[in-house]
Design an enzyme around this catalytic site. Structure first.
Site, PDB file in Angstrom:
ATOM      1  N   GLY A 306      -1.669   2.311  -1.861  1.00 38.66           N
ATOM      2  CA  GLY A 306      -0.573   2.422  -0.899  1.00 38.66           C
ATOM      3  C   GLY A 306       0.643   3.103  -1.507  1.00 38.66           C
ATOM      4  O   GLY A 306       0.529   4.003  -2.351  1.00 38.66           O
ATOM      5  N   SER A 307       1.839   2.649  -1.097  1.00 34.85           N
ATOM      6  CA  SER A 307       3.068   3.386  -1.405  1.00 34.85           C
ATOM      7  C   SER A 307       3.467   3.404  -2.869  1.00 34.85           C
ATOM      8  O   SER A 307       4.291   4.230  -3.273  1.00 34.85           O
ATOM      9  CB  SER A 307       4.232   2.828  -0.574  1.00 34.85           C
ATOM     10  N   THR A 308       2.910   2.514  -3.705  1.00 35.36           N
ATOM     11  CA  THR A 308       3.210   2.624  -5.138  1.00 35.36           C
ATOM     12  C   THR A 308       2.698   3.958  -5.679  1.00 35.36           C
ATOM     13  O   THR A 308       3.214   4.465  -6.676  1.00 35.36           O
ATOM     14  CB  THR A 308       2.573   1.469  -5.935  1.00 35.36           C
ATOM     15  N   LYS A 310       3.084   6.730  -4.322  1.00 37.65           N
ATOM     16  CA  LYS A 310       4.054   7.796  -4.039  1.00 37.65           C
ATOM     17  C   LYS A 310       4.779   8.244  -5.306  1.00 37.65           C
ATOM     18  O   LYS A 310       5.331   9.345  -5.359  1.00 37.65           O
ATOM     19  CB  LYS A 310       5.052   7.324  -2.980  1.00 37.65           C
TER      20      LYS A 310
END
Length: 589
Positions: A306-308, A310
């Protein structure tokens, strides 16, 4: 008549030479056996008259960073019987049943078996062995032995691992460093007569065992214990399936803590840590449950980050020059890629924002745009450059590899979803290691536990070394990434990890597991401090929390709590900084 005499003489000569030849062959064979095969037959003779019993070597200890013993040995006994020497078989059988708790049938089978020596039971408690020795029964042997013992039961169970009945490692560090820890067994030699009776006047000779070396690791028992308590607390509060915590030094790859709750009892490793009823299960089904219980989720299992993730897209985009911190974007709540509408977590959209604000808001459309600007070739290049397509090389067995699309199968939609951490899977240790390498100035480190090998007197035998790879990213880009991630915690979606007096960088994440229809989520937070020169990096992963599941809401506060307690312990003191006022931006990442 003359003819018969001549014939008889010829026969005598032939027989003479045949006998002489046969004697020569026998003499040659005798010389061969006595001279050239003497060692072999000497060993055979010794084998007939010597009985050998192993003395297990003491396995080396595993010590934490401060020298606290995490894996040790306790004295146990091995009970054996020698059939030819047993004089009172019925009394011996009754004694074995009473003291060892075995059935009469099992005891009788061992005592009556005609073998040189028959092992009855291993890993018998020393006080039981002492009682058996006190009976004084002929033909009963009690040899002292060693059994692995773990003073802290469940602490770091999936890291330390355990040993089997032969004292060899089965999982974890115990198997990875088995050759170092194992030692060399000794032997007890006794001489017997032709009937197998030991000759007491000759006595026994011993070859003493050589103890294994001790292994000192980077894991700190106090940090591990605190992280384990924090993980158990959030698992119970959120009724989650499991929780993992990694704490490491991003500068050199040393791991301070590796938690995977629920853990299991290392002193009873075959006892399941759940209340599952196994009465109707096959042996294979029960063993499958044990195998799952022993798995180290940080190392052996993959997940959608997920967003980690990014952070990786950010680093690649900045390094390639396709984005700058000042670039502006517009988020209407979604981004259309080919025929697909890909939503932001904030369906109403973030409106106009800079790249830094996009990171603070964990805005999917911003990172999709960065991924598309990079393109498949460049993005894949950075995947390889950052080390994501190879294993980390951690010193634990069974590390899983990244599950990624083949380059030729990545289209625009796949590239878009990869950019914000979906449609592929990596391990927690891979994510933590890669981010460590991106924030430490660009040196790819090897995560590890082993630090040094010592003998039992504390003398250094070997310092363990690990590979590094420099310049996977520039110092300038690394500094920019650290600065942006610090604002994510001080001003953005990671605000629940903010600690006054510390500069903390980090990123929240909330990803959905497959199949999406199951509505199961993984909440996580990755943080590091001090932001300007990180010496501690932490990753927390909560698997299938119930109720509120956003990473910024439930994972970030847990990491904050861990940092508040661990940082002073590590000697990282608070700095005098002005109070920061985190924004009220959404925490749904």
């Amino acid at each position: 008549m003359r003819k018969n005499k001549t014939s008889n003489k010829k026969k005598v000569v032939v027989i003479f030479f045949l006998c002489a030849g046969l004697l020569l062959v026998l003499a040659g064979r005798l010389v061969y056996l006595m001279v050239f095969r003497s060692d072999y037959y000497s060993e055979k003779a010794d084998d007939l008259h010597e009985r050998e019993r192993d003395i297990k070597a003491a396995r080396g200890k595993i010590l934490d960073a401060n020298g606290t013993v995490l894996a040790a040995n306790k004295t146990v006994c091995t009970i054996s019987v020698i059939h030819s020497q047993v004089k009172e078989p019925e009394k011996v059988i009754a004694m074995l049943v009473k003291e060892l708790g075995i059935t009469e049938e099992a005891a009788r089978k061992r005592v009556e078996k005609r073998s040189s020596i028959e092992r009855v039971k291993t890993n018998v408690e020393k006080d039981v062995g002492d009682r058996i020795r006190a009976y004084g029964f002929a033909g009963v042997k009690v040899d002292e032995d060693f059994k692995r013992y773990y003073p802290y039961d469940e602490l770091a169970s999936k890291v330390l691992g355990f040993t089997g009945g032969d004292n060899q490692g089965i999982i974890g560090l115990e198997v990875k460093y088995d050759e170092i820890l194992q030692g060399i067994n000794g032997k007890i030699l006794t001489t017997t007569d032709a009937r197998g009776i030991e000759l007491s006047e000759i006595g026994e000779s011993r070859v003493e065992p050589i103890a294994g070396y001790n292994l000192q690791i980077s894991l700190d028992m106090n940090i591990q214990e605190y992280c384990q308590q924090a993980a158990l607390k959030v698992m119970e509060e959120k009724q989650a399936d499991s929780v993992s915590v990694l704490l490491m030094n991003p500068q050199n790859g040393e791991i301070y803590a590796c938690v995977n709750v629920p853990e299991f009892n290392l002193n009873e490793p075959f006892t399941l840590n759940t209340d599952v009823d196994t009465s109707g299960m096959t042996d294979e089904e029960v063993q499958d449950l044990r195998n799952r219980m022993w798995r180290n989720a940080c190392i052996n299992d993959t997940y959608e980050p997920g967003s980690t993730f990014k952070i990786i897209t950010m680093s690649a985009g900045l390094e390639e020059g396709v984005v700058t911190p000042q670039d502006t974007f517009s988020c209407p709540g979604y981004k259309i890629v080919e025929d697909r509408r890909i939503h932001c977590h904030k369906r109403a959209g973030h409106g106009a924002e800079t790249f830094v604000q996009g990171a603070q808001n964990s805005c999917n459309p911003v990172f999709i745009e960065v991924g598309l600007r990079l393109g498949v070739d460049n993005y894949y290049k950075y995947f390889e450059q950052f080390g994501l397509l190879t294993k980390t090389g951690i010193d634990l067995p069974g590390e899983a590899a990244t599950i990624m699309h083949k380059k030729e199968n990545i289209g625009q939609v796949e590239l878009a979803t990869i950019s914000f951490g979906q449609s592929f899977q990596i391990t927690p240790i891979q994510l933590a290691t890669t981010v460590s390498s991106l924030i430490n100035g660009g040196t790819r480190v090897t995560p590890h536990f082993g630090v040094q090998v010592m003998d039992d007197d504390g003398n250094l035998v070997k310092t363990l070394k690990y590979d590094t790879k420099k310049n996977i990213i520039s110092e300038e880009t690394s500094e920019t990434v650290r600065t942006i991630l610090e604002t994510v915690v001080s001003e953005g979606s990671g605000k629940n990890a903010y600690i006054e007096g510390y500069t903390i960088g980090g990123k929240t994440a909330t990803s959905q597991t497959l199949p999406r229809s199951a509505n199961k989520y993984i909440s996580s937070f990755l943080g590091f401090t001090p932001a300007e020169n990180p010496t501690v990096l932490g990753l927390l992963v909560i698997n299938n929390p119930q109720g509120v599941y956003y990473g910024g809401t439930i994972a970030a506060p847990v990491m904050k709590d861990i940092f508040e307690n661990v940082l002073p312990y590590l000697g990282i003191e608070k700095a005098e900084v002005p109070d920061a006022e985190p924004s009220e931006e959404a925490q749904n990442s």
